[in-house]
Write an enzyme that holds these catalytic residues in place. Structure first.
Site, PDB file in Angstrom:
ATOM      1  N   TYR A   1       7.895  53.337  13.168  1.00  0.00           N
ATOM      2  CA  TYR A   1       8.891  54.315  13.623  1.00  0.00           C
ATOM      3  C   TYR A   1       8.558  55.706  13.072  1.00  0.00           C
ATOM      4  O   TYR A   1       8.562  56.702  13.810  1.00  0.00           O
ATOM      5  CB  TYR A   1      10.258  53.846  13.142  1.00  0.00           C
ATOM      6  CG  TYR A   1      11.417  54.732  13.496  1.00  0.00           C
ATOM      7  CD1 TYR A   1      11.811  54.918  14.815  1.00  0.00           C
ATOM      8  CD2 TYR A   1      12.167  55.368  12.494  1.00  0.00           C
ATOM      9  CE1 TYR A   1      12.896  55.710  15.128  1.00  0.00           C
ATOM     10  CE2 TYR A   1      13.255  56.144  12.800  1.00  0.00           C
ATOM     11  CZ  TYR A   1      13.624  56.330  14.112  1.00  0.00           C
ATOM     12  OH  TYR A   1      14.695  57.112  14.418  1.00  0.00           O
TER      13      TYR A   1
ATOM     14  N   GLY B   1      23.631  53.816  23.350  1.00  0.00           N
ATOM     15  CA  GLY B   1      23.313  53.579  21.943  1.00  0.00           C
ATOM     16  C   GLY B   1      24.339  54.194  21.008  1.00  0.00           C
ATOM     17  O   GLY B   1      25.342  54.768  21.446  1.00  0.00           O
TER      18      GLY B   1
ATOM     19  N   ASP C   1      20.896  54.737  30.825  1.00  0.00           N
ATOM     20  CA  ASP C   1      20.442  53.784  29.810  1.00  0.00           C
ATOM     21  C   ASP C   1      19.616  52.713  30.514  1.00  0.00           C
ATOM     22  O   ASP C   1      19.785  52.482  31.712  1.00  0.00           O
ATOM     23  CB  ASP C   1      21.648  53.147  29.101  1.00  0.00           C
ATOM     24  CG  ASP C   1      21.261  52.609  27.734  1.00  0.00           C
ATOM     25  OD1 ASP C   1      21.451  53.332  26.737  1.00  0.00           O
ATOM     26  OD2 ASP C   1      20.745  51.471  27.663  1.00  0.00           O
TER      27      ASP C   1
ATOM     28  N   LYS D   1       7.652  59.134  15.031  1.00  0.00           N
ATOM     29  CA  LYS D   1       8.471  60.346  14.916  1.00  0.00           C
ATOM     30  C   LYS D   1       7.629  61.521  14.426  1.00  0.00           C
ATOM     31  O   LYS D   1       7.807  62.651  14.887  1.00  0.00           O
ATOM     32  CB  LYS D   1       9.673  60.109  13.989  1.00  0.00           C
ATOM     33  CG  LYS D   1      10.756  59.225  14.613  1.00  0.00           C
ATOM     34  CD  LYS D   1      11.397  59.896  15.818  1.00  0.00           C
ATOM     35  CE  LYS D   1      12.449  59.048  16.491  1.00  0.00           C
ATOM     36  NZ  LYS D   1      12.953  59.623  17.749  1.00  0.00           N
TER      37      LYS D   1
HETATM   38  N1  SER Z   1      18.547  55.375  11.031  1.00  0.00           N
HETATM   39  C1  SER Z   1      17.129  55.255  11.268  1.00  0.00           C
HETATM   40  C2  SER Z   1      16.631  53.909  10.900  1.00  0.00           C
HETATM   41  O1  SER Z   1      17.126  53.353   9.946  1.00  0.00           O
HETATM   42  C3  SER Z   1      16.386  56.304  10.491  1.00  0.00           C
HETATM   43  O2  SER Z   1      16.397  57.484  11.212  1.00  0.00           O
HETATM   44  O3  SER Z   1      15.736  53.433  11.499  1.00  0.00           O
END
Ligand code: SER
Length: 321
Positions: A142, A11, A34, A146
């Site tokens: 997301y 990544g 990966d 997190k």
């Molecule tokens: N760069 C990430 C995103 O845009 C945020 O941590 O999902």
């Protein structure tokens, strides 16, 4: 001492972290893994294994066989892609973390790095200079994963004394590999399009400010945090780290100083709403005080590096989403 295992090594961040770890510790001290097969020319000289972090048995056998002591867990689905893959994002972002934390709890690994994100903040968090401790009510898949992950890291630290270290990464800007599936990706795409086509259609509104950071700073922060004495850390949750805060308009103006014909137009999509739910800047005084965090790249220095880097980089390989 034991080797370093990087999970999600192909990544955007993994690609560059592997490079720096091998420079510091030696190629034979780093293992890259990966879910996707090895890409031609990537991580040459470093042992690469195809592995899915959700396969806990395979993960445990890799840790044992290669005498791993530290794990950098970078495999995750980012903010934009997670919105349309709710279950798989939760599964990867949570169960991947559990699998690694469990190995640490059992004493099979000594130290874990797990990245959190500015996405833990939500519309009810302070917008400017968002503090380390704040209301965290993220409204993205997301961000929810997190912020839950941060709680689990803290739990494993408090309850089982697991040494897990974490940073809330801002948007990371780099030219060696492309990000994939994120909201802050615009700030990388804009450079490629400016160089190739002298124009960019931006999916974020002109004046939406977001915390950002050049890759070299992000890698240095990661390694500095992992190397520092445990006793100097005041939190095992996740450190805010700040470097830059800019809007699409700011970066477009900076790019225009090198590419005068560059034109930007705006066509905001669902990612604009995600961006607007995040802070425009964050307060990183704890990281500065505890382990001496300090950024080196400002907008000018980063822009120059990006433009020179993209122009001279012929072997760009897209990162996995
Ligand atoms: N760069 C990430 C995103 O845009 C945020 O941590 O999902």
């Amino acid at each position: 001492m034991g080797k370093k295992l990087v999970i999600g090594s192909s990544g955007q961040i993994g690609t560059e972290l592997i490079h720096t770890l091998t420079k510091i510790y030696g190629e034979n001290q780093v293992v890259a893994t990966d879910i996707y097969p090895k890409q031609e020319g990537k991580h040459d000289g470093v042992l690469f294994l195809k592995m899915d972090v959700l396969d806990s048995i395979h993960l445990a056998s890799v840790v044992k066989e290669y005498e791993i002591s530290e794990v950098y867990l970078l495999a995750a689905l980012l903010s934009a892609v997670s919105e349309s893959k709710i279950k798989s994002a939760w599964d990867l972002n949570m169960n991947g973390l559990f699998n690694v934390l469990e190995l640490a709890r059992q004493g099979q690994i000594k130290k874990v790095f797990w990245p959190s994100s500015i996405a833990v903040f939500g519309p009810t968090s302070p917008k400017e200079n968002s503090p380390q401790q704040s209301i965290l009510e993220p409204n993205t898949v997301y961000g929810i994963s997190k912020s839950a992950g941060e709680r689990w890291c803290d739990y494993y630290h408090q309850k089982f004394n697991v040494d897990v270290r974490s940073i809330r990464y801002p948007g990371i800007i780099s030219y060696k590999s492309l990000p994939g599936g994120g909201t802050t990706d615009y700030a990388v795409d804009i450079f490629h399009e400016a160089i190739k086509h002298q124009r960019y259609s931006c999916f974020i509104e002109k004046d939406v400010y977001l915390p950002m950071m050049y890759m070299d700073d992000a890698i240095r922060a990661t390694i500095e945090l992992m190397q520092v004495e445990k006793s100097t850390l005041s939190t095992f949750k996740s450190y805010n780290i700040a470097a830059l805060s800019f809007s699409p308009d700011d970066i477009a103006k900076e790019i225009s100083t090198y590419i005068p014909d560059f034109k930007i137009n705006y066509s905001p999509d669902f990612r604009n709403k995600i961006a607007k739910s995040w802070p425009s800047s964050i307060n990183d005084q704890d990281a500065r005080k505890d382990w001496g965090w300090k950024q080196e790249f400002d907008l000018k220095k980063m822009t120059l590096k990006m433009i020179e880097g993209i122009k001279s980089n012929n072997s760009l390989v897209s990162s996995s989403i």
